[in-house]
Enzyme design. Structure first.
Site, PDB file in Angstrom:
ATOM      1  N   HIS A  52       5.388   5.861  -1.161  1.00  0.00           N
ATOM      2  CA  HIS A  52       6.192   4.658  -1.365  1.00  0.00           C
ATOM      3  C   HIS A  52       5.387   3.414  -1.021  1.00  0.00           C
ATOM      4  CE1 HIS A  52       6.489   5.185   2.984  1.00  0.00           C
ATOM      5  NE2 HIS A  52       6.804   3.895   3.051  1.00  0.00           N
ATOM      6  N   HIS A 103       0.827  -1.207   0.000  1.00  0.00           N
ATOM      7  CA  HIS A 103       0.000   0.000   0.000  1.00  0.00           C
ATOM      8  C   HIS A 103       0.861   1.255   0.000  1.00  0.00           C
ATOM      9  CE1 HIS A 103       1.116  -0.802   4.156  1.00  0.00           C
ATOM     10  NE2 HIS A 103       1.019   0.507   4.351  1.00  0.00           N
TER      11      HIS A 103
END
Length: 172
Positions: free
Chosen positions: A118, A37
């Site tokens: 990220h 995620h």
């Protein structure tokens, strides 16, 4: 009135999740707790009676958003702050906007780290393991693209796993 830990994240496409998981299986001890995620808002505590108010606000934020593209071309690391290696999401105004909106108004405003979009692929490794993993991966290039059209409000269960509380689709 119970205090639960919540977080807000974007789950990328299955293709990107598969790439991330190919590394996470080996290098991320949280592999089983949450799918790959992009964190929009780090974990925060909220009373269960306040969550409906937060969900209304998240609905408003999502309604004002249009789907947008993300791209991933390489890995990076948060070393020396933490021994985390991640798929670096190219800078993106929409992600930055979402992160900012989720730290204003009724949302808890504290942020432990600056926002760096990220997808974590390794964490909590020893110094040597981190050096090896990052050293072998920083030469890799990726050509991953995805259209983001939603984000999720998650909550953490007692066993450490994260579950979706509600999904917010853009433009609705």
């Amino acid at each position: 009135m119970k205090n639960l830990k919540y977080g807000i994240a974007i789950f990328p496409s299955k293709e990107i999740q598969d790439v991330a998981n190919s590394y996470r299986k080996r290098y991320d001890p949280n592999y089983k707790n949450i799918p790959p995620h992009i964190t929009l808002k780090e974990r925060f505590k909220v009373n269960t009676d306040e969550i409906d108010q937060l969900a209304k606000e998240l609905n408003k934020i999502a309604a004002d958003m249009e789907p947008f593209e993300i791209e991933i071309h390489k890995v990076s690391s948060f070393s020396p702050v933490t021994n985390t290696v991640y798929l670096k999401v190219a800078p993106n105004e929409s992600l930055t906007y979402l992160n900012e909106k989720m730290h204003q108004g009724i949302f808890p405003s504290e942020q432990q780290y600056a926002f760096v979009p990220h997808i974590t692929i390794s964490q909590d490794l020893s110094e040597d393991e981190h050096s090896d993993v990052y050293g072998s991966m920083k030469m890799l290039t990726f050509d991953l693209k995805d259209t983001v059209d939603r984000f999720q409000l998650l909550y953490q269960l007692e066993d450490g796993t994260w579950t979706v509380y509600e999904t917010f689709k853009f433009g609705q």
